[in-house]
Each structure stands twice: as structure tokens, then as C-alpha cells.
Design a protein around this motif. Structure first.
Motif, short mmCIF file in Angstrom:
data_model
loop_
_atom_site.label_atom_id
_atom_site.label_comp_id
_atom_site.label_asym_id
_atom_site.label_seq_id
_atom_site.Cartn_x
_atom_site.Cartn_y
_atom_site.Cartn_z
N SER A 27 0.92 -1.36 0.21
CA SER A 27 -0.11 -0.09 -0.24
C SER A 27 0.82 1.28 0.04
CB SER A 27 -0.89 0.04 1.19
OG SER A 27 -0.19 -0.07 2.33
N SER A 28 1.98 1.11 0.50
CA SER A 28 3.05 2.33 0.65
C SER A 28 3.58 2.55 -0.73
CB SER A 28 4.06 2.25 1.65
OG SER A 28 3.80 2.03 2.84
N ILE A 29 3.99 1.42 -1.37
CA ILE A 29 4.33 1.39 -2.75
C ILE A 29 3.44 2.24 -3.74
CG2 ILE A 29 5.34 0.34 -4.93
CD1 ILE A 29 6.43 -1.43 -2.85
N CYS A 30 2.15 1.84 -3.59
CA CYS A 30 0.74 2.27 -4.30
C CYS A 30 0.49 3.53 -4.21
CB CYS A 30 -0.35 1.40 -4.19
SG CYS A 30 -0.37 -0.29 -4.58
N THR A 31 0.88 4.11 -3.06
CA THR A 31 0.62 5.45 -2.68
C THR A 31 1.69 6.28 -3.32
OG1 THR A 31 -0.45 4.93 -0.66
CG2 THR A 31 0.11 7.34 -1.02
N MET A 32 2.83 5.87 -3.31
CA MET A 32 4.09 6.79 -3.95
C MET A 32 3.99 6.64 -5.59
SD MET A 32 5.71 7.70 -1.41
CE MET A 32 7.16 8.58 -2.28
N LEU A 33 3.67 5.72 -5.99
CA LEU A 33 3.36 5.49 -7.62
C LEU A 33 2.42 6.54 -8.18
CD1 LEU A 33 3.00 1.70 -8.08
CD2 LEU A 33 4.71 3.14 -8.97
#
Length: 428
Positions: A27-33
Motif C-alpha cells: 500500500s505504501s508503494i501504491c501511494t508513492m506511484l
């Protein structure tokens, strides 16, 4: 937009059964993307995970985990149970009190609720059944009592809170945990006594003073570990991290002296410790990345402003935070909950004049309740698994014990001196 993606992706991943650490990281990666290119998003999350783990204080966690594993195999639990039985075995619901007192001592020494529930459940469960206690009641007592060791120091989760809060004194947190942990244990004992009286569970025979003295002498070297570790930290002989290494050495010497552990047992003990440590540190790493993203998106500041706009009454805000944390604890493990929600709620309570040490104890005590509740209650699942029963059967005797833990939480929340008296006494 980013906040919505962070929350929704995390909820969806948890709902479909993705492990909590992976859910946090993904979820952290999805947010940064959403806001930066793909390579930069992955790099940023990886960097934040590595930076989050780059802390000298966190080195205490693998050492305390190893110390707990050695204790679990070293005959320490058996000696603590014998001492507890000599002290409280004659009270109404005697073995229930033995379970609670032993869990407080063993959990405090091992610093692990899972280790306590596993060791004491396998040791006392069948004995309680043989004496007429219901299996479900013995599991309920074992599960709730085992969480007291997370508040009574030394405690890994208090070290994690120190990291998440930006450096609250570990020594102060350790001292602050004693009174709340003991109060929780006493309230559990009162509840167990009432339930035992109502269900007509048996009491043990009064123990002779000579037996009490003998069991105390047998358990004394184990109890001395608390004096060595906490005393050394408070006096300033060593830091919490150095104390954890001292705890490992002490436990090794004690276990070899008891002849419960041999050199042949060490590889398996080390392997179990590494597996536990890996899980904890992965949770810490991914949680630190999520905490950074929330700070980057100004989420803590926005929540602080929103909550203070609802009310500037300290009692109301603390009640709301407690309710939110109780809800969070149902669905999230304790370590990521502390790392993610400390940066969110700590600014709110400090704006209201609450001591960060006091809030740390309130937060940990609150999340201890979550360890005993489905669907993510790790301590509950271990306790039920050891006893060979089901969660549905355990819920009924759990409810009054939950109420006791909630009363303890309210007392500690609204009477700061229960947490702060000891730290202030020692100058923290």
C-alpha cells in the motif's frame, strides 16, 4: 487522493488475506506511484525501510527475543509457576490466579506475550482441567494474563514506541509500565475470583511457609534478571540495548546451570529467535515506510487539527483515541499499529499537555486488548491452539476479563500518576 489510495489499498489487501507486513509495504508503494515515477517509488520505500531499521535501540529487540527463547526452553517458566502456586494457589479459583501471577512474572522476564501463553498454556492447561476448571476459562485467563508482560518491562513494544515517538526515554517507559501492568493483573485476578466463585471452581490447599520459601529460592535467580536488566538501565550502568545483551548472557548461564539447555539445543534456539526477529523487523521496516509517507502527506497534522476542532477537552479526545485504537487493535498487529499511529496521535495528546511517556503506556495497554481479539489476535490464536479448543467457545469467559482490561485502561488513561510516579521518583 494519495491518502485515499493508502487507506483503501491497505484495507483491501488485509481483507483478501495478505500478511500485514506485505499489506503495509504494498500500500505504501501504491501511494508513492501516484506522485512519483515507478523506479523512484520503489527506491523511496526501500530506503525508508532501511533507514527505519538503522537504529541502535532496535538492536535490543533480537537480543530480548533470544533471551525469551532461552527462558522458554530453560525451565524458568516451571519454576515461576511453582512459586506462583505457593503464593496464590489457595485463593478462590487458585489455579487461575497461579496462571495470572506466573504470566506477569514470565511475560515480564521474557518480554513476549506469545511465549508466555504458549509456555503456561501447555503447563497449566491440563492441570486446570484435571482440577475441574473448564478448558475455555483456562484459555481466557491464560490469553489475557499473558499480555501483562508487554507492559511490565523489559518490553520490546515499548522500545518500538520509543523509536516511533522520536526518542522518548526507554528507561522512563520501562519504569512507567510497572504500576499499570500490576493493576491489570490484579483486576484480572479479581474477575477470575468472581467467575470461579460463580462457577464453583475449586481452590487449592494453603501452602506452608517452608514451601513458599523453597519455591522462592528456586525461582529467585530467574526473578533476579529483572533487577539486573531494569536496575542496570535506571542506574545508568548500561543502555537498554546493552541490557538486552546482558539478559541473553544471564539467561544462557542460568539455563546451563539448571541443566535444561545444552549446547545441542542452541542451534534450534537461535533459529527460532531469528525467525521471530525477522517477522518483527519486517513489520517495523514496512511500518516506518508508511509512517514516512503519512508525514510526507501531512496526515498527522491534518488529523491533529481535525481532532482538536472536535473538542479541546483532554478527557474527550483521550476517549476518542482509545476507541479508535481499540478498533485498530482488532484488525492490526501491535508493532505496526504503534509505528503507524504514534506519529498520528502523539501530536494531538502533546498539544493537550499529555506526557509522551504516559501516552506510550496507554497505547500499549490499549493494543494489548487487540491481541486477545479475533481476527488478528495472535495471542488468542496461540492460546486456543495450545488448548485444542475454538475461539467461539472461549469468547464467553473472555468477556468479563476484557471488561477488567478496559477498566484498567481507563484508570491508567485518566490517572497519569499511575504511569508517571515511578519515572519521576527516579528522576526521568
Amino acid at each position: 487522493m494519495e491518502v485515499l489510495i493508502l487507506v483503501l489499498s491497505f484495507i483491501i489487501l488485509i481483507a483478501i488475506g495478505v500478511p500485514i507486513a506485505w499489506s503495509i509495504g504494498i500500500s505504501s508503494i501504491c501511494t508513492m506511484l501516484v506522485s512519483i515515477p515507478t523506479i523512484s517509488a520503489f527506491t523511496t520505500v526501500a530506503q525508508r525501510m532501511a533507514t527505519g531499521l538503522d537504529s541502535f535501540s532496535l538492536l535490543a529487540i533480537p537480543f530480548f527475543v533470544l533471551a525469551g527463547e532461552i527462558m522458554n526452553r530453560g525451565g524458568i517458566a516451571r519454576r515461576l509457576v511453582a512459586f506462583a502456586k505457593s503464593l496464590v494457589g489457595s485463593l478462590p479459583g487458585g489455579l487461575a490466579h497461579v496462571n495470572i501471577v506466573a504470566a506477569m512474572m514470565f511475560g515480564a522476564i521474557a518480554g513476549s506475550a506469545v511465549a508466555a501463553v504458549s509456555a503456561l498454556g501447555s503447563m497449566l492447561g491440563k492441570e486446570m482441567e484435571a482440577e475441574g476448571y473448564s478448558k475455555e476459562f483456562s484459555v481466557a485467563v491464560n490469553v489475557t494474563a499473558s499480555t501483562t508482560g508487554l507492559v511490565i518491562p523489559p518490553s520490546n513494544i515499548l522500545i518500538v514506541y520509543s523509536l516511533a515517538s522520536g526518542g522518548v526515554s526507554i528507561a522512563a517507559l520501562f519504569l512507567a509500565g510497572y504500576v499499570p501492568g500490576i493493576i491489570t493483573g490484579l483486576l484480572l485476578m479479581i474477575t477470575a475470583a468472581i467467575w470461579s466463585k460463580f462457577r464453583k471452581f475449586p481452590s487449592g490447599e494453603r501452602t506452608k511457609l517452608s514451601v513458599v520459601f523453597r519455591t522462592f529460592v528456586d525461582a529467585f535467580p530467574s526473578l533476579l534478571l529483572l533487577v539486573v536488566v531494569i536496575g542496570g538501565i535506571v542506574v545508568g550502568i548500561f543502555t537498554a540495548t546493552e541490557a538486552s545483551a546482558v539478559a541473553v548472557l544471564y539467561c544462557l548461564i542460568l539455563s546451563f546451570a539448571y541443566k535444561e539447555v545444552t549446547v545441542k539445543n542452541l542451534p534450534q534456539i537461535f533459529l527460532n529467535s531469528v525467525l521471530t526477529t525477522a517477522i518483527v523487523l519486517l513489520l517495523i521496516g514496512t511500518s516506518m515506510s508508511m509512517s514516512w509517507i503519512m508525514a510526507y502527506e501531512n496526515i498527522p497534522q491534518n488529523i491533529t487539527e481535525f481532532m482538536l476542532s472536535i473538542s479541546n477537552n483532554k478527557f474527550v479526545i483521550l476517549f476518542i483515541i482509545n476507541m479508535l485504537l481499540l478498533f485498530v487493535g482488532i484488525f492490526m498487529d501491535m508493532t505496526p499499529a504503534v509505528l503507524i499511529f504514534t506519529p498520528i496521535f502523539l501530536p494531538v495528546v502533546t498539544n493537550l499537555g499529555m506526557d509522551p511517556t504516559h501516552f506510550g503506556i496507554v497505547m500499549v495497554l490499549n493494543l494489548c486488548i487487540g491481541l486477545c481479539t479475533p481476527p488478528v489476535g495472535s495471542v488468542l490464536f496461540v492460546g486456543v491452539g495450545v488448548a485444542g479448543t475454538t475461539i467461539q467457545k472461549v469468547i464467553k469467559p473472555l468477556l468479563p476479563l476484557f471488561i477488567a482490561m478496559l477498566i484498567s485502561l481507563m484508570l491508567v488513561t485518566y490517572i497519569p500518576e499511575l504511569s508517571l510516579w515511578l519515572p519521576r521518583l527516579f528522576g526521568f
